[in-house]
Design a protein around this motif. Structure first.
Motif, short mmCIF file in Angstrom:
data_model
loop_
_atom_site.label_atom_id
_atom_site.label_comp_id
_atom_site.label_asym_id
_atom_site.label_seq_id
_atom_site.Cartn_x
_atom_site.Cartn_y
_atom_site.Cartn_z
N GLU A 1 -111.96 -12.62 105.28
CA GLU A 1 -112.44 -11.24 105.39
C GLU A 1 -112.71 -10.64 104.01
O GLU A 1 -113.74 -9.98 103.79
CB GLU A 1 -111.41 -10.39 106.14
N GLU A 2 -111.80 -10.88 103.08
CA GLU A 2 -111.98 -10.36 101.72
C GLU A 2 -113.16 -11.00 101.03
O GLU A 2 -113.92 -10.34 100.32
CB GLU A 2 -110.70 -10.60 100.91
N ARG A 3 -113.35 -12.28 101.24
CA ARG A 3 -114.44 -13.00 100.58
C ARG A 3 -115.80 -12.61 101.16
O ARG A 3 -116.78 -12.51 100.43
CB ARG A 3 -114.19 -14.51 100.68
N VAL A 4 -115.85 -12.37 102.46
CA VAL A 4 -117.11 -11.91 103.06
C VAL A 4 -117.47 -10.53 102.52
O VAL A 4 -118.63 -10.26 102.19
CB VAL A 4 -117.01 -11.88 104.60
N ALA A 5 -116.48 -9.64 102.41
CA ALA A 5 -116.74 -8.31 101.85
C ALA A 5 -117.22 -8.41 100.41
O ALA A 5 -118.13 -7.68 99.99
CB ALA A 5 -115.48 -7.46 101.93
N ALA A 6 -116.64 -9.33 99.65
CA ALA A 6 -117.07 -9.54 98.27
C ALA A 6 -118.49 -10.09 98.22
O ALA A 6 -119.28 -9.75 97.33
CB ALA A 6 -116.11 -10.48 97.55
N LEU A 7 -118.83 -10.94 99.19
CA LEU A 7 -120.18 -11.52 99.24
C LEU A 7 -121.22 -10.45 99.55
O LEU A 7 -122.36 -10.53 99.08
CB LEU A 7 -120.23 -12.65 100.26
N GLU A 8 -120.85 -9.45 100.35
CA GLU A 8 -121.77 -8.34 100.62
C GLU A 8 -122.17 -7.64 99.32
O GLU A 8 -123.35 -7.29 99.12
CB GLU A 8 -121.11 -7.34 101.57
N LYS A 9 -121.22 -7.47 98.43
CA LYS A 9 -121.51 -6.82 97.16
C LYS A 9 -122.22 -7.77 96.20
O LYS A 9 -123.07 -7.34 95.41
CB LYS A 9 -120.22 -6.27 96.54
N GLN A 10 -121.91 -9.05 96.29
CA GLN A 10 -122.65 -10.03 95.49
C GLN A 10 -124.13 -10.03 95.87
O GLN A 10 -125.00 -10.22 95.02
CB GLN A 10 -122.05 -11.43 95.68
N GLY A 11 -124.41 -9.80 97.15
CA GLY A 11 -125.81 -9.74 97.58
C GLY A 11 -126.57 -8.63 96.89
O GLY A 11 -127.74 -8.79 96.52
N VAL A 12 -125.91 -7.49 96.69
CA VAL A 12 -126.54 -6.38 95.98
C VAL A 12 -126.80 -6.77 94.54
O VAL A 12 -127.89 -6.54 94.00
CB VAL A 12 -125.64 -5.12 96.05
N LEU A 13 -125.82 -7.41 93.89
CA LEU A 13 -125.97 -7.79 92.49
C LEU A 13 -127.04 -8.86 92.30
O LEU A 13 -127.83 -8.79 91.35
CB LEU A 13 -124.63 -8.30 91.95
N ILE A 14 -127.09 -9.83 93.20
CA ILE A 14 -128.13 -10.85 93.12
C ILE A 14 -129.51 -10.23 93.27
O ILE A 14 -130.46 -10.60 92.57
CB ILE A 14 -127.89 -11.94 94.19
N SER A 15 -129.63 -9.26 94.16
CA SER A 15 -130.91 -8.58 94.34
C SER A 15 -131.32 -7.83 93.08
O SER A 15 -132.48 -7.84 92.68
CB SER A 15 -130.85 -7.64 95.54
#
Length: 215
Positions: free
Chosen positions: A155-169
């Motif tokens: 759960e924590e890693r998926v939430a972190a991946l959501e924010k990584q998606g913003v940074l990658i964009s």
């Protein structure tokens, strides 16, 4: 075209309700938008998720935001010879034609696309691995973010991946020559946001702190 169907009654009724109230009350503004063209104050790239309603979050009026939505609010790298032109075309038009002063990427909690990428990277989503999966191939854009994830629960890693998606964009936006030029010349600013759907929270990426901070 023989397969198109009439609009459902509830949508027809909602349209007539809008036309009789909000449109009637703001008729001159809509006519101004139609005659003078659009001059949006920002471009917003958000997810297709039906729960993400950016205009409501910011109380935006018609004509204020140039909106583009896709699965998991992702921006592909600049690739003139590639085949992911929908998002790239919207960015090009917003920056070079509309000359928006702000470009906002907003991610969100409980993103199904991000969860799909996480499951795919974990080896738990074979259907998304298929070459014929449009969602899977689109979510390949987020794979670099998976490699950056800290240790923790799923759960924590998926939430972190959501924010990584913003940074990658945001990183990919700077591969577009006209975006990079506009940012360097001070004509365009980039912003990364993440919203918690259930709590109504909004966080903004702060490069000085190296993370997302609540607004």
């Amino acid at each position: 075209m023989t397969l198109a169907s009439p609009l459902p009654d509830y949508l027809v009724n909602r349209y007539h309700g809008w036309k009789a109230t909000r449109y009637a009350e703001n008729r001159s503004w809509y006519q101004k938008l139609a005659s003078e063209g659009q001059h949006p104050r920002a471009m917003v790239i958000s997810c297709c998720d039906s729960r993400v309603h950016v205009t409501s979050i910011f109380g935006a009026d018609p004509g204020e935001f140039f909106l583009h939505r896709n699965i998991a609010n992702l921006v592909p790298p600049y690739a003139p010879d590639g085949n992911q032109h929908g998002t790239s075309a919207a960015i090009e038009y917003a920056v070079t034609a509309l000359k928006v002063p702000h470009l906002i990427v907003i991610g969100h909690s409980s993103c199904g696309g991000v969860k799909g990428c996480y499951d795919m990277c974990e080896g738990h989503a074979p259907a998304l691995e298929e070459k014929t999966s449009f969602v899977g191939r689109w979510m390949d854009l987020l794979r670099p973010g998976y490699a950056r994830l800290p240790e923790g629960t799923d759960e924590e890693r998926v939430a972190a991946l959501e924010k990584q998606g913003v940074l990658i964009s945001l990183e990919n936006l700077l591969t577009f020559p006209y975006v990079k030029e506009a940012v360097e010349e001070g004509r365009l600013s980039l912003h990364g946001l993440w919203t918690d759907i259930g709590a109504g929270g909004l966080e903004c990426y702060d490069p000085e702190r190296g993370g997302f901070v609540p607004l």
